[in-house]
Design an enzyme around this catalytic site. Sequence first.
Site, PDB file in Angstrom:
ATOM      1  N   GLY A 607      26.603  33.909  79.889  1.00 25.23           N
ATOM      2  CA  GLY A 607      25.833  32.667  79.852  1.00 25.23           C
ATOM      3  C   GLY A 607      24.531  32.836  80.603  1.00 25.23           C
ATOM      4  O   GLY A 607      24.204  33.917  81.098  1.00 25.23           O
ATOM      5  N   GLY A 609      22.164  31.115  83.617  1.00 20.68           N
ATOM      6  CA  GLY A 609      21.993  30.148  84.701  1.00 20.68           C
ATOM      7  C   GLY A 609      20.508  29.925  84.895  1.00 20.68           C
ATOM      8  O   GLY A 609      19.692  30.552  84.214  1.00 20.68           O
ATOM      9  N   GLU A 610      20.178  29.045  85.837  1.00 20.99           N
ATOM     10  CA  GLU A 610      18.760  28.746  86.029  1.00 20.99           C
ATOM     11  C   GLU A 610      18.014  29.943  86.605  1.00 20.99           C
ATOM     12  O   GLU A 610      16.855  30.179  86.314  1.00 20.99           O
ATOM     13  CB  GLU A 610      18.614  27.547  86.973  1.00 20.99           C
ATOM     14  CG  GLU A 610      17.422  26.685  86.633  1.00 20.99           C
ATOM     15  CD  GLU A 610      16.457  26.536  87.797  1.00 20.99           C
ATOM     16  OE1 GLU A 610      15.286  26.249  87.530  1.00 20.99           O
ATOM     17  OE2 GLU A 610      16.854  26.706  88.971  1.00 20.99           O
ATOM     18  N   VAL A 614      24.434  34.961  83.697  1.00 23.69           N
ATOM     19  CA  VAL A 614      25.774  34.931  84.286  1.00 23.69           C
ATOM     20  C   VAL A 614      26.577  35.973  83.512  1.00 23.69           C
ATOM     21  O   VAL A 614      26.566  35.971  82.284  1.00 23.69           O
ATOM     22  CB  VAL A 614      26.427  33.542  84.142  1.00 23.69           C
ATOM     23  CG1 VAL A 614      27.808  33.530  84.790  1.00 23.69           C
ATOM     24  CG2 VAL A 614      25.543  32.465  84.749  1.00 23.69           C
ATOM     25  N   ASP A 733      26.874  16.040  91.420  1.00 18.82           N
ATOM     26  CA  ASP A 733      26.727  16.387  90.001  1.00 18.82           C
ATOM     27  C   ASP A 733      28.090  16.720  89.409  1.00 18.82           C
ATOM     28  O   ASP A 733      28.254  17.701  88.677  1.00 18.82           O
ATOM     29  CB  ASP A 733      25.765  17.566  89.849  1.00 18.82           C
ATOM     30  CG  ASP A 733      25.267  17.709  88.408  1.00 18.82           C
ATOM     31  OD1 ASP A 733      25.461  16.762  87.616  1.00 18.82           O
ATOM     32  OD2 ASP A 733      24.698  18.760  88.088  1.00 18.82           O
TER      33      ASP A 733
END
Length: 971
Positions: A607, A609-610, A614, A733
Amino acid sequence: MFLADISICRVKMRLSSSCQIVNRCIFLFFFPIAVVLLDTTSVLGELGWKTYPINGWDAITEMDEHNRPIHTFQVCNVMEPNQNNWLRSNWISRQAAQKIYVELRFTLRDCNSIPWVSGTCKETFNLFYYETDETHGVKFKPVQYTKIDTIAADESFTQMDLGDRILKLNTEVREVGPITKKGFYLAFQDIGACIALVSVRVYYKKCPFTLRNLASFPDTVPRVDSSSLVEVKGACVDHAEERDTPKLFCGADGDWLVPLGRCVCSIGYEEIDGSCMACHPGFYKAYAGSIKCSKCPPHSFSYGEGASVCRCEKGFFRAEKDPPTMACTRPPSPPRNLMFNLNDTCLMLLWSPPSDTGGRRDLTYNVQCKRCGPDPNRCQLCEEELRFLPRHLGLINATVAVTDFAAHANYTFEIESLNGVSDMSTFPRQVAIITVSTDQGGPSLVRALKKDWASPNSIALSWQKPEPATVPVLDYEVKYHEKEHEQLSYSSTRTKAPSVIVSGLKPTTWYVFSVRSRSAAGYSSYSPKYEYETTGDSSDLASDQGQVLVIVTAAIVLIYKMCISSVPFPGVKTYVDPDTYEDPTQAVHEFTKEIDPCRIRIERVIGAGEFGEVCSGRLRTPGKKEIAVAIKTLKGGYVDRQRRDFLREASIMGQFDHPNIIRLEGVVTKMFYVCVFAGRPVMIVVEYMENGSLDSFLRQHDGHFTVIQLVGMLRGIASGMKYLSDMGYVHRDLAARNILVNSNLVCKVSDFGLSRVLEDDPEAAYTTTGGKIPIRWTAPEAISYRKFSSASDAWSYGIVMWEVMSYGERPYWEMSNQDVILSIEEGYRLPAPMGCPVALHQLMLHCWQKERNHRPKFTDVVTFLDKLIRNPSSLLPLVEDIQSLPESPLEEMEYPMFISVGEWLDSIKMSQYKSNFMSAGYNTLDSVATMSIEDVRRIGVDLIGHQRRIVSSVQTLHLQLLHEHEKGFHV
Ligand code: ACK
């Protein structure tokens, strides 16, 4: 000689009129209609046309093979000069015509093919007409006639054609108009040609009778002037009514043009093949319009044809304001579990909502009080004597407080549930009854609490058993907190005996205790507060080795917390905000383990991430089994601030140790030169969670889990959140996308990083105050003034519950953020997802209390869910079973207004079932709104998850339609 030849050929010709065919075509295909004024082929007797002079035109009548006469006029004086032969028709009535068409069929001999006629032979003849109102006795005067045209043959025939028996028949049509007199004559002038006039047809054109847009339009004669149209107003067909005046325009050629307006089928009728047909029994149509008849809503029926509304089954009713689309409903069953809680001044009556709300949401309660003497048959009403808070009639919540009651009296309270149709039922109403004796009291007050002994971390307490009471004590609840931190939290413990040893306390610390008893009638009030101190001196330590260790550990923890905590009081905030470090790398060192990157094997990217990719991979630790890990990387070319922000999450995560919090294995921040890694890699290594994030996991497995499995997941999340809130950490969050799931379905809270997290979250939107907040998950006070707390996390937890129970549905669906904020402000709360147990939806609603102090603590949530898991039958009642929806002012709610069934299916991402809905006849929102899960199954939606999604949005749709109908809007 020529004439005989012609007549032989003529008998072989097919001269049947095409008019009938034309007429039929007009009807079916909307073509112009031709109204015939004269057709010589269909005149059975003599035509009686006049010829001048007598030896000019010759009338010949023969019979065709059907024995019908064929009238032919011939002339062929091609040898003689100066011919002027006239043939005049009978008087022809104009009827409604304004313009007529004259169609002539004839043959004409080619002059060149006749020898010796070059000077006299002609190849044309002339067509004339004369208008007159006189129908009889009009003498023929050629001067009165107006010439229409000279008629020439397209094809003339020769002697050779005659030999071959080829006939060259010409057809010519001429328009004549405007015609204004009652009728007219036609005249044919021959000036020396060889002609056989085989047929004459005179007609005018009409726009035909037609049906369009449920209106009928009569035959209409067009105007002569081809540039102006005749406007015709249509009349609605039977059982239809005008929406916009239906109109058509008749063109000069008899074509209908420019349809405007329409009629629509009246109530009880639907459009089928251009007419309005009555709704079948079992169906109804409540509004005039282009909608179809709908199936009767639940608990209603229509026996006859053409129902405008369905009648309620026996025992079911429709309230005055209920729209016809709504199911018929019935009065609710009585309240359940009625109990009381009595203290010296106040009597609380509490009950559970009825098991059957009757299918309505407008549930209220009335309380009636009777005061009875020793003889229970001699009671008098007593509402007036007592004070009820908030009132005794029309209660919305299932509780009422009663004050001003007399001592030593027996009160009987009858609680009745009511809804909008209670007044319509003639059945005797059922009530829940409870009798309260004020001298016996409710659960007894606990008195005389005393300390029996104390140690550095325990205090033993005992108290007097309450006075012997008619209501036996079930157990006691002991509530305590550190004296210094009264406002922050308290702990409680239960005991059946009138004594308890409270352990886990801090040494040399003052605690405040109070106790209350619980009986079948509820809780008593708390006893007065008692303050006792734990011991701390060495004599205690010497007497108990175990306790020495506890105290030492506690002391270390205490010192540690005092050193690192950003608040001066120990024990309040046990995680450390990395931002409080002057040098954030210090926090990284303090709370995380440095990993040699050579021990990490990156396997694949899973994935983004900012801060970078990942990845999944393996981590080797000497002396331990290799484990699967997820590796968050910081992409190359980072600046210092990015590195600090990236590692902040690790500094937070490294402080947690809980099975439901994602575990930090360590970080890579340093270079290890023995290992070849490009650049200066920075990584956060966490345990690997095989099933990835919860929201996408649920969406991929829509409908696959049992309720107990889902509750198990929720319990894990609540437990992780309890740990975080106990640590004083506010997540901010919490959402299904930030929960990770492993292969055993264990859910773990992840994504730590305080406000930074919000910057990363694609759901986060800027608020008016400038902060970036995931609106749909966030409590109102956090949105309005950034009041984030464990209570706002509890709100988010409620949303996560909803996401889980709806298998990853987007909270508030496609509503805009602004609409979500407004709706929440107006009191709207998400309805229970399909298949959601009542108990869970109630917990959600509890989490979404506006007043944040009223929301449950995570510890309460864990306890509650544990109880549900231990007692699965409590999960059986489903919200749709009792047909009760959350008490929320949905009336005020603005739903997105869908226009068609197709658009509605698009909006819930179920477009693939459009044809199933259409072919099953569910083509109006009204009809869809009454669908049950069986109906959805029946039309071919086989996947359970899809059935659930459709039915749950049907519920919403139903409410939406009610709402629209109440506003007078007709779909
Ligand atoms: O939904 P996913 O598969 O789960 O996609 C996201 C992606 O990385 C970006 O965050 C996945 N992910 C994050 N942390 C972990 C982890 N510890 N174990 C497995 N997958 C993870 C997440």
